[in-house]
Design an enzyme around this catalytic site. Structure first.
Site, short mmCIF file in Angstrom:
data_model
loop_
_atom_site.label_atom_id
_atom_site.label_comp_id
_atom_site.label_asym_id
_atom_site.label_seq_id
_atom_site.Cartn_x
_atom_site.Cartn_y
_atom_site.Cartn_z
NE ARG A 89 43.11 44.56 33.45
CZ ARG A 89 43.28 43.25 33.61
NH1 ARG A 89 44.26 42.62 32.97
NH2 ARG A 89 42.46 42.56 34.38
NE ARG B 34 39.58 62.43 60.68
CZ ARG B 34 40.32 63.48 61.04
NH1 ARG B 34 41.54 63.28 61.51
NH2 ARG B 34 39.85 64.71 60.94
CB CYS C 264 39.37 44.46 41.86
SG CYS C 264 40.17 43.96 40.33
NE ARG D 277 40.83 48.84 40.11
CZ ARG D 277 40.90 48.14 38.98
NH1 ARG D 277 40.09 48.43 37.96
NH2 ARG D 277 41.75 47.14 38.85
CB SER D 278 37.25 46.55 38.47
OG SER D 278 37.07 45.60 37.44
CB ALA D 279 32.45 44.27 40.79
CG ASP D 280 34.78 38.35 37.23
OD1 ASP D 280 33.62 37.99 36.92
OD2 ASP D 280 35.79 37.65 37.01
CB ALA E 180 38.73 38.00 31.99
#
Length: 264
Positions: free
Chosen positions: A21, A127, A146, A166-169, A263
């Site tokens: 992205r 739960r 993220c 989900r997204s790991a820098d 970024a």
């Protein structure tokens, strides 16, 4: 912090070149898991210095349900500056979802309060989950979550937490994420009368930005040092009652910081 360094090494050696992205480009792998025993030390990276002040204040900011960077700026934390609008607002990001998840009837759900309640009354529940990934609100968020979803688990009086990210820098973000959720687990354990267990970190797209590769290699060349300890003020019994001065980091002797661009 061997699990973290192993991930970094694996991505450098086996990552796939991908666009992203931000337009920066990454080396990426999909699906990775690390585990940190919180009884063995506080998992704060030692192969470079991490800014604990930012980690603590950001977590306290999340827990207050705040989504404006004013509190962060007042406390010398700039990690959200690039995404805020001219008024400092970020939209319904983490704090809003954690504390005020919207219901169809117009009410809200305080997911953190519900998690504390369930840990106290039904610790074997499967739960005990908090989600920041509210599909209906994504378009109004300055940055989609993220670290999207986490679950608590109790066994033999020990509290563990698993995060799905989900997204790991890997170079800049992941050390913060590990320390933040490890700290949250310590806090939740204290206020529910449990002992700390493990922090389990499950990653989706785990990536190194291409302008972080040299910094990653420099970090991998350094010898890890003993993990520090984290002590919480034992008088705090309310998850929303913690303040910055309630946390004491001991024995942290990291290598020097390594600068790298964010970024956006």
């Amino acid at each position: 912090m061997k699990p973290y360094l192993d991930l970094m090494r694996h991505v450098l050696e086996h990552g796939t070149r991908k666009d992203d992205r931000t337009g920066t480009g990454t080396l990426s792998v999909f699906g990775w898991q690390t585990r940190y025993d919180l009884a063995a030390g506080f998992p704060l990276v030692t192969t470079k210095k991490c800014h604990l002040r930012s980690i603590v204040h950001e977590l306290l900011w999340f827990l207050q349900g705040d989504t404006n960077i004013r509190y962060l700026k007042e406390n010398g934390v700039s990690i959200w500056d690039e995404w805020a609008d001219e008024n400092g607002d970020l939209g319904p990001v983490y704090g809003h979802q954690w504390r005020s998840w919207p219901k169809a009837d117009g009410g809200v759900i305080d997911q953190i309060a519900e998690a504390v309640k369930t840990l106290r009354t039904n610790p074997d529940s499967r739960r005990i989950i908090v989600s920041a990934w509210n599909v209906a609100d994504l378009d109004r968020m300055a940055l989609a979550p993220c670290h999207a979803f986490f679950q608590f688990y109790v066994a033999e009086g020990r509290l563990s937490c698993q995060l799905y990210q989900r997204s790991a820098d890997i170079f800049l973000g992941v050390p913060f994420n590990i320390a933040s959720y490890a700290l949250l687990t310590l806090m939740m354990a204290q206020v529910t009368g449990l002992k700390p267990g493990d922090f389990v970190h499950t990653l989706g797209d785990a990536h190194l930005y291409v302008n972080h590769l040299e910094q990653a290699r420099e970090q991998l060349s350094r010898e890890p040092r003993p993990l520090p300890t984290m002590t919480l003020n034992p008088d705090v019994t309310d998850i929303f009652g913690f303040r910055f001065e309630d946390f004491t980091l001991g024995g942290y002797d990291p290598h020097p910081a390594i600068k790298a661009p964010v970024a956006v």
